[in-house]
Structure formats: C-alpha cells, structure tokens
Scaffold this motif. Structure first.
Motif, PDB file in Angstrom:
ATOM      1  N   ARG A 110       0.852  -1.175   0.000  1.00 36.26           N
ATOM      2  CA  ARG A 110       0.000   0.000   0.000  1.00 36.26           C
ATOM      3  C   ARG A 110       0.892   1.229   0.000  1.00 36.26           C
ATOM      4  N   VAL A 111       0.515   2.217  -0.756  1.00 32.19           N
ATOM      5  CA  VAL A 111       1.283   3.457  -0.800  1.00 32.19           C
ATOM      6  C   VAL A 111       0.367   4.599  -0.372  1.00 32.19           C
ATOM      7  N   ILE A 112       0.911   5.452   0.508  1.00 32.52           N
ATOM      8  CA  ILE A 112       0.142   6.629   0.900  1.00 32.52           C
ATOM      9  C   ILE A 112       0.895   7.852   0.419  1.00 32.52           C
ATOM     10  N   PHE A 113       0.195   8.750  -0.241  1.00 35.81           N
ATOM     11  CA  PHE A 113       0.790  10.023  -0.625  1.00 35.81           C
ATOM     12  C   PHE A 113       0.309  11.071   0.373  1.00 35.81           C
ATOM     13  N   MET A 114       1.273  11.721   1.015  1.00 34.57           N
ATOM     14  CA  MET A 114       0.941  12.663   2.082  1.00 34.57           C
ATOM     15  C   MET A 114       1.391  14.054   1.665  1.00 34.57           C
ATOM     16  N   ASP A 115       0.579  15.035   1.989  1.00 36.06           N
ATOM     17  CA  ASP A 115       0.967  16.422   1.724  1.00 36.06           C
ATOM     18  C   ASP A 115       0.195  17.323   2.674  1.00 36.06           C
ATOM     19  N   GLY A 116       0.855  18.335   3.193  1.00 39.41           N
ATOM     20  CA  GLY A 116       0.206  19.288   4.083  1.00 39.41           C
ATOM     21  C   GLY A 116      -0.355  18.655   5.339  1.00 39.41           C
ATOM     22  N   GLY A 117       0.244  17.543   5.798  1.00 40.86           N
ATOM     23  CA  GLY A 117      -0.169  16.934   7.057  1.00 40.86           C
ATOM     24  C   GLY A 117      -1.373  16.012   6.928  1.00 40.86           C
ATOM     25  N   ALA A 147      -3.625  10.769  -1.110  1.00 40.22           N
ATOM     26  CA  ALA A 147      -4.049   9.609  -1.888  1.00 40.22           C
ATOM     27  C   ALA A 147      -3.518   8.357  -1.225  1.00 40.22           C
ATOM     28  N   GLU A 148      -4.227   7.258  -1.428  1.00 41.11           N
ATOM     29  CA  GLU A 148      -3.866   6.021  -0.776  1.00 41.11           C
ATOM     30  C   GLU A 148      -4.272   4.890  -1.694  1.00 41.11           C
ATOM     31  N   GLY A 149      -3.394   3.902  -1.877  1.00 38.31           N
ATOM     32  CA  GLY A 149      -3.776   2.787  -2.735  1.00 38.31           C
ATOM     33  C   GLY A 149      -2.618   1.853  -2.981  1.00 38.31           C
ATOM     34  N   THR A 150      -2.835   0.905  -3.877  1.00 38.32           N
ATOM     35  CA  THR A 150      -1.756   0.005  -4.244  1.00 38.32           C
ATOM     36  C   THR A 150      -0.747   0.787  -5.071  1.00 38.32           C
ATOM     37  N   PRO A 151       0.473   0.255  -5.227  1.00 36.99           N
ATOM     38  CA  PRO A 151       1.464   0.977  -6.039  1.00 36.99           C
ATOM     39  C   PRO A 151       0.927   1.291  -7.441  1.00 36.99           C
ATOM     40  N   GLN A 152       0.219   0.340  -8.018  1.00 41.86           N
ATOM     41  CA  GLN A 152      -0.321   0.613  -9.353  1.00 41.86           C
ATOM     42  C   GLN A 152      -1.244   1.813  -9.337  1.00 41.86           C
TER      43      GLN A 152
END
Lengths: 337, 258
Positions: free
Chosen positions: B222-229, B233-238
């Motif tokens: 699972r990958v989470i993209f974080m910005d501004g605290g 976005a959150e999901g599988t690498p694909q």
C-alpha cells in the motif's frame, strides 16, 4: 698629647671597670647593650664588640637570652667587618651552650656558604629545604587528588540537575553554579573555615579545604559537563530511546560515554588550574607546598625555597598534562581509523 | 481490507502542531501484521513526523495511538494529552524498531556492541545470549566480518545495515524506516534496499517513509501520498503510480522525483 689622652682614657676605663665590679654593673647586660648600641651609632663597631664581650655566659645554665643576643650581635658585627673566623667563633660560642639555637645555626650555615660556588650553595639549600617541601607537596597532591575524585561526580550531578525538566532541581543547580563561580575561591575557603564555626560547624583545615575546592570545582565542571552532554548530537538520544532505553539508560550507556573525549581538554585545563589553586588553602592553616615554601622563605630569607616550589608545581602540571593527553587519546580511540 | 484481523498499529485523528505549523492534521491509519506500507510525499508534508509519532519520539497534540488494539503511550492531564511515564513508553518503543536517515549508530561502540546494546541494556539479556542474537542479525545484513570495527570505519550503506541489525536485535513487531536511503550515495542505496527487501520477504510489518520510488513500486502493499499533514491519496502501487495523472499534486511531486 695623644699619649696623655690614652693614658687618661685607660685610667678612666680601669676606674670605670673597677666601679663596675664594685657596683656589679659589669653583669648588667642591658646597660652594656645600650652602650654597645651607642658605639655602633657612632660607627665604632670594634668598640661595640669589646663592650658586648663583657656580657658573661649565664651562670649555672640560667636564663641566657642576653648572652645569646650579644654573641649573635658580635657575630654579625664581625661579619660586617669581614672577619669571618671571628664571626663564626662568636656564633659557635652560642652553639656550645645552646646546640639547638636555630639563629646561630643558620648564621654558621650562611657564613660557611660564603665563598662557595653558587650552585653548591643552591644544592645545599635544596637538600636543606627538600624534606619540608616534600611534605607540603604531598599535601598539595592529596588535595588535588581528592578534588579530582569529588568534582567530576559533583559536576555530573550538577550538570544532570541543570538539564532536568523538574524546575526546582534545575534552579537549585543553577544557583550553585551561579554562586560558586561568581565568588572568589579564597572567600569561599574563608567562609567554610572561619565562617561555618559561627553556625556551629567546625571543620579541620583539611576538611574545609577539600570541601571548598570540591564544591568550587564541581560548579565549574558542572557547566563543562552540561556543555559536553548538550554537544552530543540529538540523534544519539533518539536512537537510544527508539531502542526502548529510559533516559537514565540512554545517558549512562550512550550519551555520557561520548562526552569523555570532548570533556578531557577543558577538564584537563580545570585540573591544571586546580593544582595552582590549592595554594589558596595555605590561607586557612593548611601547610601545603605554597605554605611550606613561604615558611622556609621567611625563616631563611632564601629564594631557593620559592624556586623549588615553582619547580614542583611545574612537575605536577607537566605530569597532569601528559596524563590527560593520554586519557583523551584513549577516550576517543573509536574515532581513529 | 483485512477487517477480520486486528491492526498492529492504529492511528486515529492524529494531530501534531509545532509553534505555528500543523505538521500532521488529523490522520487515520491502520497497519496490519505483515503489511508493508510506504509513505511518500514532498518535504515538510508531515510524513516523518507521523512516523516518529508512532514510536513516541514526537509527542502528539491530539488523537489516539493503538498498539495491538490497546490505547498506548498517552495520558490525559489538565485536559491535554501527555506522553506517559517512561516505564510505559519504553517497553512500547522496544517492540517497534526504528531506522533513521542518518543511522545514529553509537560511535563509541563496535558494530557488535551496537547490535548487542538493545538486548543487553533494555531487555537485560545475558551477554552470551545478546551476542548470539547480534551474530545472527549481523549475518542477516551481511556484515559478520565487520563485527569488531567501530562505525567510523564503515561506509554509509554498511552503517545503515548495522542500524537495521541493531533494530532487529530487539525482535520488534513493527519496523519504521525514516528515509533510510536518503543520506546514502546512489551506489550504496542498493545494498540497503536489498536488506530491507529481504526483511520484507520474511514477513516483517514495516512502514517506510521515503523518496525512493523503488521502495514503493517493489515493496509496498500500500502506498500513501501525504501532503500538508494529511493523506492525499492512498492505494496500491499501481493505483498511485499508474493513475497518478488523476491528482495534480501527486503528478507534480512524482515528476520532480522520478
């Protein structure tokens, strides 16, 4: 005319001596002393010697103070006239009766040294002063070692106290540092030795000296150690905490061991200063190296004692410098590739 | 996903403020045993702060952290959240391994000493046992031959592998990696990456904050993209990488990184 005068003078002298015998004045040392002083005032040193010689040895081993004073005065007078043999003879007259008279002994010693090469004189002084100075040096060393044991422990406690988040503790440690760094060590020693008795606490000079030096140097080392702890990169504490260490474990195992190398140069500096600061305790009746040298200097009026003391201090500081360089190297061995 | 199992660590409404900056602003997250989570995002997005708060190295201002289902590490006092006593927090940290960007090896201890330190000091294990564990862990990261040297003599990649061994020696249930390859020369990234990859294959639960997209693509469940605290976005690498055109911010960030 001159002949007549000398005849008259001789006659008068005889008369005076006869009178003196009759009235017992020949045995009056005070009068003779005064008379000698008068002659000395007129520049007649030889005459003064003759007069002083009339002061007899004490009969039957009684009080011989006047006799001793007169013979020492005779010795000095001969000495200033350049008559060394006569000077020695007079001093030895005293020693014959009072073998322990230190003034006569010193006089003989210093007259005997006249005319010797300077280095012989110096070496003889060294041998003479060494026992007293050695005793003082041992005391100085004892004070230094006591302080070296006490002050890092006190310093560490003060440093950790200063870093504490518990305000009363950090404030108390701040106060200790503020006070003991902000007042003269001499004053602190006076207070501990002379001041505390009025509060019902009487300390021996050694105890007072060790407490004074120990607390003073703890305050200085406290700030140095605090600086050392704070200079360790913050990540080290985080890494230790991340492993699950408590604050105490992290300090003991990770942070404090890393400060050793950084602390050695400033602490070495402090201890060099300490070696010299021990001289201050001579003011509270401690006979250490400085006091011993000072006493010798005042007794013999001889600078050699001070020179020797300086050499001993230099030996101490040199040895300490050397030891601390070694310790510093060993403490930082992990940084050497 | 995995709703039948209990999360290993669970965050609810985590808020962390600095003086005039909210670094983490109400994050919810559940990480399940065996999961490999990668958090990406631009600098200052709060991802490191979030990771460090999971190890109680950052004291959060609001929210709940649950470790193995139990509320962990904080007490309420005067209406505010406070980190609990160290008797409570330290055992929690001991179960969570952490690897730092700048390694933070203990420079005054040998490599072996570094790896033995946790079992010895924290778990109070006897020396022979701690040494045996350390030997195992150093073998695992391929540095058995460096046991007796000091960290100063190691390369960056070797240092980071020792740091991983040091964390693993505590037998943690969860491993946190805070930008583990960011301080390394490019040619040294591979060895650290391989070490982490091997660990992942063993089934270790791990959360990795990184700028290294290889981690995300190859390792992450699972990958989470974080910005501004916050989580953007959150999901599988694909989902994150192939459909990145969906989100302007992710697109900009990834175009700068890759």
């Amino acid at each position: 005319m001159q002949k007549t005068f000398s005849r008259v003078a001789t006659a008068l002298l005889f008369l005076w001596m006869a009178a003196a015998v009759v009235f017992g004045a020949a045995a009056d040392p005070d009068r003779l002393t005064r008379q000698a002083n008068e002659l000395m005032g007129q520049g007649d040193l030889a005459g003064a010697v003759e007069v002083l010689k009339q002061i007899p040895p004490p009969a039957g081993g009684g009080e011989g103070e006047a006799f001793v004073r007169s013979r020492l005065q005779i010795a000095r007078l001969h000495f200033s006239l350049g008559e060394m043999d006569k000077a020695l003879a007079a001093a030895r007259e005293v020693l014959a009766l009072y073998p322990d008279n230190s003034e006569a002994k010193n006089f003989v010693a210093s007259v005997e040294q006249e005319g010797q090469p300077r280095y012989v004189t110096f070496l003889k002084d060294c041998i003479r002063f060494l026992p007293a100075l050695a005793k003082g040096a041992v005391m100085t060393l004892l004070l230094v070692l006591c302080t070296i044991v006490i002050s890092p422990i006190g310093g560490l406690l003060i440093a950790l106290g200063r870093l504490s988040t518990f305000r009363p503790i950090s404030a108390a440690c701040w106060f200790v540092i503020w006070f003991f760094r902000g007042t003269p060590l001499l004053l602190q020693l006076f207070f501990i030795y002379y001041g505390l008795p009025s509060l019902g606490i009487t300390l021996s000079p050694l105890t007072a000296a060790v407490i004074g030096l120990g607390v003073n140097y703890s305050a200085y080392l406290g700030e140095i150690i605090r600086g050392g702890i704070q200079s360790i990169e913050h990540g080290q504490m985080e890494a230790a905490k991340a492993l699950g260490m408590t604050y105490g474990q992290a300090m003991r195992r990770v942070i404090i061991p890393q400060t050793y190398k950084r602390l050695m140069p400033p602490i070495g500096n402090e201890f060099i200063a300490l070696i010299k600061d021990t001289a201050l305790v001579s003011t509270i009746a401690m006979v250490e190296l400085m006091r011993a040298a000072d006493q010798l200097f005042n007794t013999y009026f001889n600078v050699t004692a001070l020179v020797l003391a300086a050499i001993v201090y230099l030996v101490f500081t040199t040895v300490f410098t050397f030891i601390f360089e070694k310790i510093e190297y060993r403490a930082g061995i992990y940084e050497h590739r | 996903m995995n709703t039948d199992r209990q999360p290993l660590i669970q965050l609810e409404g985590i808020i962390k403020r600095y003086k005039n900056l909210t670094a983490v602003n109400g994050v919810n997250l559940a990480v399940y045993p065996g999961e490999k989570l990668v958090i990406i995002g631009p600098s200052g997005s709060g991802k490191s702060t979030l990771l460090r708060s999971m190890n109680f190295l950052e004291e959060i201002d609001a929210g709940v952290i649950r470790f193995e289902g139990r509320e962990a590490g904080y007490v309420h006092r005067h209406g505010r959240l406070h980190l609990d006593r160290q008797q409570v927090v330290c055992p929690l940290r001991a179960e969570i391994g952490m690897v730092f960007q700048h390694f933070h090896l203990f420079p005054h201890m040998t490599v072996l000493g570094n790896v033995m330190e946790g079992p010895l000091t924290v778990q109070k294990k006897p020396v022979p046992e701690a040494r045996a564990i350390a030997y195992d862990m150093l073998a695992k990261v391929g540095l058995s031959d460096k046991r007796d040297v000091f960290p100063a003599t190691l390369s960056g990649g070797q240092k980071q592998r020792v740091a991983i061994a040091r964390a693993l020696a505590m037998r943690p249930k969860l491993m946190l990696f805070d930008e583990p390859t960011s301080a390394l020369d490019p040619e040294l990234v591979g060895e650290v990456f391989d070490t982490i990859h091997a660990l992942a294959d063993e089934g270790m639960t791990m959360i990795i904050v990184t700028h290294h997209m290889g981690f995300a693509r190859e390792l992450a469940d699972r990958v989470i993209f974080m910005d501004g605290g916050v989580f953007v976005a959150e999901g599988t690498p694909q989902e994150i990488f192939d459909e990145r055109m969906q989100n302007e911010r992710i697109r900009t960030f990834l175009s700068r990184i890759i």
